[in-house]
Design a protein around this motif. Sequence first.
Motif, PDB file in Angstrom:
ATOM      1  N   LEU A  24       0.836  -1.273  -0.081  1.00 41.26           N
ATOM      2  CA  LEU A  24      -0.097   0.150  -0.035  1.00 41.26           C
ATOM      3  C   LEU A  24       0.979   1.223   0.015  1.00 41.26           C
ATOM      4  N   VAL A  25       0.514   2.145  -1.030  1.00 40.50           N
ATOM      5  CA  VAL A  25       1.417   3.333  -1.075  1.00 40.50           C
ATOM      6  C   VAL A  25       0.458   4.462  -0.696  1.00 40.50           C
ATOM      7  N   ILE A  26       0.457   5.366   0.095  1.00 36.59           N
ATOM      8  CA  ILE A  26      -0.364   6.493   0.083  1.00 36.59           C
ATOM      9  C   ILE A  26       0.398   7.910  -0.192  1.00 36.59           C
ATOM     10  N   VAL A  75      -6.358   4.733  -6.548  1.00 35.41           N
ATOM     11  CA  VAL A  75      -7.487   5.152  -5.731  1.00 35.41           C
ATOM     12  C   VAL A  75      -7.380   6.813  -5.649  1.00 35.41           C
ATOM     13  N   ASP A  76      -8.299   7.812  -5.720  1.00 37.28           N
ATOM     14  CA  ASP A  76      -8.187   8.895  -5.335  1.00 37.28           C
ATOM     15  C   ASP A  76      -9.086   9.059  -4.196  1.00 37.28           C
ATOM     16  N   ALA A  77      -8.492   9.376  -3.026  1.00 33.39           N
ATOM     17  CA  ALA A  77      -9.504   9.591  -1.989  1.00 33.39           C
ATOM     18  C   ALA A  77      -9.996  10.921  -1.649  1.00 33.39           C
ATOM     19  N   VAL A 101      -2.257   1.944  -4.741  1.00 32.17           N
ATOM     20  CA  VAL A 101      -1.780   3.640  -4.462  1.00 32.17           C
ATOM     21  C   VAL A 101      -2.986   4.435  -4.262  1.00 32.17           C
ATOM     22  N   VAL A 102      -3.052   5.165  -3.009  1.00 31.31           N
ATOM     23  CA  VAL A 102      -4.061   6.004  -2.692  1.00 31.31           C
ATOM     24  C   VAL A 102      -3.667   7.348  -2.679  1.00 31.31           C
ATOM     25  N   GLU A 103      -4.059   8.195  -3.950  1.00 25.77           N
ATOM     26  CA  GLU A 103      -3.700   9.569  -3.775  1.00 25.77           C
ATOM     27  C   GLU A 103      -4.973  10.317  -2.676  1.00 25.77           C
ATOM     28  N   TRP A 104      -4.249  11.394  -2.059  1.00 24.23           N
ATOM     29  CA  TRP A 104      -5.040  11.998  -1.175  1.00 24.23           C
ATOM     30  C   TRP A 104      -5.394  11.242  -0.107  1.00 24.23           C
ATOM     31  N   GLY A 105      -4.482  10.057   0.375  1.00 22.04           N
ATOM     32  CA  GLY A 105      -4.820   9.261   1.140  1.00 22.04           C
ATOM     33  C   GLY A 105      -4.656   9.660   2.647  1.00 22.04           C
ATOM     34  N   HIS A 106      -3.702  10.507   3.066  1.00 22.97           N
ATOM     35  CA  HIS A 106      -3.668  10.750   4.452  1.00 22.97           C
ATOM     36  C   HIS A 106      -4.796  11.055   5.368  1.00 22.97           C
ATOM     37  N   GLY A 107      -4.827  10.290   6.460  1.00 26.20           N
ATOM     38  CA  GLY A 107      -5.863  10.572   7.240  1.00 26.20           C
ATOM     39  C   GLY A 107      -7.056   9.726   6.832  1.00 26.20           C
ATOM     40  N   VAL A 108      -6.944   8.804   5.868  1.00 33.30           N
ATOM     41  CA  VAL A 108      -8.129   7.986   5.238  1.00 33.30           C
ATOM     42  C   VAL A 108      -7.841   6.613   5.150  1.00 33.30           C
ATOM     43  N   ALA A 109      -6.508   6.619   4.370  1.00 30.59           N
ATOM     44  CA  ALA A 109      -6.093   5.242   4.201  1.00 30.59           C
ATOM     45  C   ALA A 109      -5.336   4.343   4.935  1.00 30.59           C
ATOM     46  N   GLU A 110      -4.712   5.105   5.851  1.00 32.38           N
ATOM     47  CA  GLU A 110      -3.655   4.221   6.809  1.00 32.38           C
ATOM     48  C   GLU A 110      -4.222   2.956   7.480  1.00 32.38           C
ATOM     49  N   GLU A 111      -5.483   2.826   7.786  1.00 30.25           N
ATOM     50  CA  GLU A 111      -5.807   1.712   8.473  1.00 30.25           C
ATOM     51  C   GLU A 111      -6.175   0.524   7.429  1.00 30.25           C
ATOM     52  N   ASP A 115       1.263  -2.220   7.109  1.00 31.19           N
ATOM     53  CA  ASP A 115       2.607  -1.987   6.450  1.00 31.19           C
ATOM     54  C   ASP A 115       2.192  -0.980   5.183  1.00 31.19           C
ATOM     55  N   ARG A 116       2.785   0.150   5.248  1.00 33.25           N
ATOM     56  CA  ARG A 116       2.526   0.913   3.949  1.00 33.25           C
ATOM     57  C   ARG A 116       3.646   1.747   3.988  1.00 33.25           C
ATOM     58  N   LEU A 117       3.583   2.587   2.670  1.00 33.86           N
ATOM     59  CA  LEU A 117       4.649   3.511   2.440  1.00 33.86           C
ATOM     60  C   LEU A 117       3.871   4.644   2.274  1.00 33.86           C
ATOM     61  N   GLU A 118       4.313   5.915   2.879  1.00 32.92           N
ATOM     62  CA  GLU A 118       3.497   7.033   2.857  1.00 32.92           C
ATOM     63  C   GLU A 118       4.586   8.158   2.234  1.00 32.92           C
ATOM     64  N   ILE A 119       4.044   8.870   1.183  1.00 34.28           N
ATOM     65  CA  ILE A 119       4.927   9.458   0.161  1.00 34.28           C
ATOM     66  C   ILE A 119       4.290  11.008   0.109  1.00 34.28           C
ATOM     67  N   VAL A 120       5.059  11.923   0.387  1.00 34.83           N
ATOM     68  CA  VAL A 120       4.516  13.223   0.672  1.00 34.83           C
ATOM     69  C   VAL A 120       5.379  14.056  -0.423  1.00 34.83           C
ATOM     70  N   LEU A 121       4.669  14.633  -1.462  1.00 41.21           N
ATOM     71  CA  LEU A 121       5.071  15.476  -2.465  1.00 41.21           C
ATOM     72  C   LEU A 121       4.816  17.039  -2.185  1.00 41.21           C
ATOM     73  N   GLU A 122       5.978  17.897  -2.066  1.00 39.56           N
ATOM     74  CA  GLU A 122       5.757  19.095  -2.219  1.00 39.56           C
ATOM     75  C   GLU A 122       6.318  19.909  -3.208  1.00 39.56           C
TER      76      GLU A 122
END
Length: 147
Positions: A24-26, A75-77, A101-111, A115-122
């Motif tokens: 899972l990639v968020i 997925v686009d959350a 892969v869940v775009e906009w997944g922070h605060g929604v997809a962690e559960e 085991d997941r990768l969280e990627i933040v793009l700025e």
Amino acid sequence: MLTTADDTRAFGETLAAGLRVGDLVILTGGLGAGKTTLTQGLAAGLGVRGPITSPTFVIARVHPSLVGGPALVHVDAYRLGGLAELDDLDLDTSLEESVTVVEWGHGVAEELSDDRLEIVLEADPATESRTVTVTGHGDRWKAGVPC
């Protein structure tokens, strides 16, 4: 630092080499930060059928493998109100058989997975370059992130 869209795609392609079934990639970042562009690179690295476009209006797309590897569930959350709505997509079945892969997944997809990768793009609006931060969570990523 990712200075172009091609750099962002190349980063995704490199990252894909370390992904496997069940991962899972968020992705988190503002509009235009490169979430879909990064997903295009992941898709190329995984060898899945495209084209990869933002699933904003369809919420989720499944891209089957062309090379005998895992499918990519994209997925686009953004429009989802929380985990309950994400759960309604029945992604649990796909999680075990694909890379999700869940775009906009922070605060929604962690559960969805411990085991997941969280990627933040700025994105820097002045230069259009991107800073990327990758954080692994869970036993799967204890040894480190594959990039």
